[in-house]
Motif scaffolding. Structure first.
Motif, short mmCIF file in Angstrom:
data_model
loop_
_atom_site.label_atom_id
_atom_site.label_comp_id
_atom_site.label_asym_id
_atom_site.label_seq_id
_atom_site.Cartn_x
_atom_site.Cartn_y
_atom_site.Cartn_z
N GLU A 24 0.83 -1.21 0.00
CA GLU A 24 0.00 0.00 0.00
C GLU A 24 0.87 1.26 0.00
O GLU A 24 0.53 2.26 -0.64
N ALA A 25 1.99 1.19 0.70
CA ALA A 25 2.90 2.34 0.79
C ALA A 25 3.76 2.51 -0.47
O ALA A 25 4.52 3.47 -0.57
N GLY A 26 3.64 1.57 -1.39
CA GLY A 26 4.43 1.65 -2.63
C GLY A 26 5.85 1.15 -2.47
O GLY A 26 6.70 1.39 -3.33
N LEU A 27 6.12 0.42 -1.39
CA LEU A 27 7.48 -0.08 -1.16
C LEU A 27 7.74 -1.41 -1.84
O LEU A 27 8.90 -1.79 -2.03
N ILE A 28 6.68 -2.13 -2.19
CA ILE A 28 6.83 -3.41 -2.88
C ILE A 28 6.53 -3.21 -4.35
O ILE A 28 5.42 -2.80 -4.71
N ASP A 29 7.49 -3.49 -5.18
CA ASP A 29 7.31 -3.39 -6.63
C ASP A 29 6.95 -4.78 -7.15
O ASP A 29 7.76 -5.70 -7.12
N ARG A 30 5.72 -4.92 -7.59
CA ARG A 30 5.24 -6.22 -8.07
C ARG A 30 5.42 -6.40 -9.58
O ARG A 30 4.89 -7.34 -10.15
N THR A 31 6.23 -5.55 -10.18
CA THR A 31 6.44 -5.61 -11.63
C THR A 31 6.90 -6.99 -12.09
O THR A 31 6.45 -7.49 -13.11
N TRP A 32 7.79 -7.59 -11.33
CA TRP A 32 8.39 -8.85 -11.76
C TRP A 32 7.74 -10.06 -11.11
O TRP A 32 8.19 -11.17 -11.29
N PHE A 33 6.68 -9.87 -10.33
CA PHE A 33 5.98 -10.99 -9.71
C PHE A 33 5.24 -11.76 -10.79
O PHE A 33 4.70 -11.19 -11.73
N SER A 34 5.19 -13.05 -10.65
CA SER A 34 4.40 -13.87 -11.56
C SER A 34 3.65 -14.91 -10.74
O SER A 34 4.05 -15.25 -9.63
N GLU A 35 2.57 -15.40 -11.29
CA GLU A 35 1.80 -16.45 -10.63
C GLU A 35 2.67 -17.68 -10.41
O GLU A 35 2.64 -18.29 -9.34
N GLU A 36 3.46 -18.02 -11.41
CA GLU A 36 4.35 -19.19 -11.31
C GLU A 36 5.37 -19.01 -10.18
O GLU A 36 5.60 -19.91 -9.38
N GLY A 37 5.98 -17.85 -10.10
CA GLY A 37 6.96 -17.58 -9.05
C GLY A 37 6.34 -17.60 -7.67
O GLY A 37 6.93 -18.12 -6.71
N ALA A 38 5.14 -17.03 -7.54
CA ALA A 38 4.45 -17.01 -6.25
C ALA A 38 4.09 -18.43 -5.81
O ALA A 38 4.27 -18.79 -4.64
N THR A 39 3.62 -19.24 -6.75
CA THR A 39 3.27 -20.63 -6.43
C THR A 39 4.53 -21.41 -6.03
O THR A 39 4.52 -22.14 -5.04
N ARG A 40 5.59 -21.23 -6.79
CA ARG A 40 6.85 -21.91 -6.46
C ARG A 40 7.32 -21.49 -5.07
O ARG A 40 7.72 -22.31 -4.26
N GLY A 41 7.26 -20.20 -4.77
CA GLY A 41 7.67 -19.70 -3.47
C GLY A 41 6.87 -20.32 -2.33
O GLY A 41 7.44 -20.70 -1.29
N THR A 42 5.58 -20.48 -2.54
CA THR A 42 4.72 -21.12 -1.53
C THR A 42 5.16 -22.55 -1.29
O THR A 42 5.31 -22.99 -0.15
N TYR A 43 5.42 -23.28 -2.37
CA TYR A 43 5.83 -24.68 -2.24
C TYR A 43 7.23 -24.81 -1.65
O TYR A 43 7.49 -25.74 -0.88
N VAL A 44 8.12 -23.89 -1.97
CA VAL A 44 9.46 -23.91 -1.38
C VAL A 44 9.35 -23.71 0.13
O VAL A 44 9.97 -24.43 0.91
N HIS A 45 8.55 -22.73 0.54
CA HIS A 45 8.36 -22.49 1.97
C HIS A 45 7.79 -23.73 2.67
O HIS A 45 8.26 -24.10 3.75
N GLN A 46 6.80 -24.35 2.05
CA GLN A 46 6.19 -25.53 2.66
C GLN A 46 7.20 -26.67 2.77
O GLN A 46 7.29 -27.33 3.82
#
Length: 172
Positions: free
Chosen positions: A10-32
């Motif tokens: 909300e504060a504009g500190l996170i740039d989601r330009t390079w976020f992708s659905e694939e990367g987010a899903t992979r990150g979730t599975y890596v964490h798990q």
């Protein structure tokens, strides 16, 4: 109650330009997978081959540092601040002390420093709590970055103050 990462976005500190659905899903599975490994519950034979090098990097980090996991993926809340978050790990690290760790399976972003500063504010019972990101690039290795800038907490609190002002004055 606002989540730390939602506040930073909300504060504009996170740039989601390079976020992708694939990367987010992979990150979730890596964490798990890392969480299952830490709990001694990971069935490595059933692990998706894409995740194996990330877990190998985490295993190498654990072996090299000998950290003791106090807890993982626990939700923490400060009712007074109106903020909640879910740090990846709180650890006791030989030669370092208590540390809050964020695991990143993508590239490290500057806002990670602010995220970890927020988590430290939500954990006032740990004196001298250090802040680290552990980057798992997916090649069986890891990189560690420590965040030491004391101004990071002020940046988080400024973002929170703006959020609260907007909320109290009809803003989004």
């Amino acid at each position: 109650m606002i989540r730390v990462t939602a506040l930073l976005a909300e504060a504009g500190l996170i740039d989601r330009t390079w976020f992708s659905e694939e990367g987010a899903t992979r990150g979730t599975y890596v964490h798990q997978a890392c969480q299952y490994y830490d709990a001694g519950e990971l069935d490595e034979d059933s692990l998706d081959p894409v995740l194996v090098p990330y877990v190998e990097g985490w295993k190498k980090f654990r072996a090299d540092t000998n950290v003791t996991i106090a807890w993982a993926e626990e939700r923490i809340t400060d009712e007074k601040l109106g903020v909640t978050g879910q740090p990846d790990r709180l650890v006791e690290w030989p030669g370092v002390g208590w540390a809050i760790i964020d695991i990143k399976s993508g590239s490290l972003a500057d806002w990670t420093a602010i995220q970890l500063a927020a988590y430290r504010l939500l954990l006032p019972g740990y004196k001298n709590l250090k802040r680290f990101a552990v980057n798992l690039p997916g090649d069986g290795t890891y990189k560690v970055k420590e965040y030491k800038d004391r101004a990071d907490e002020g940046i988080f609190l400024a973002a929170l103050a703006i959020h609260n002002w907007k909320k109290n004055h009809g803003g989004k």
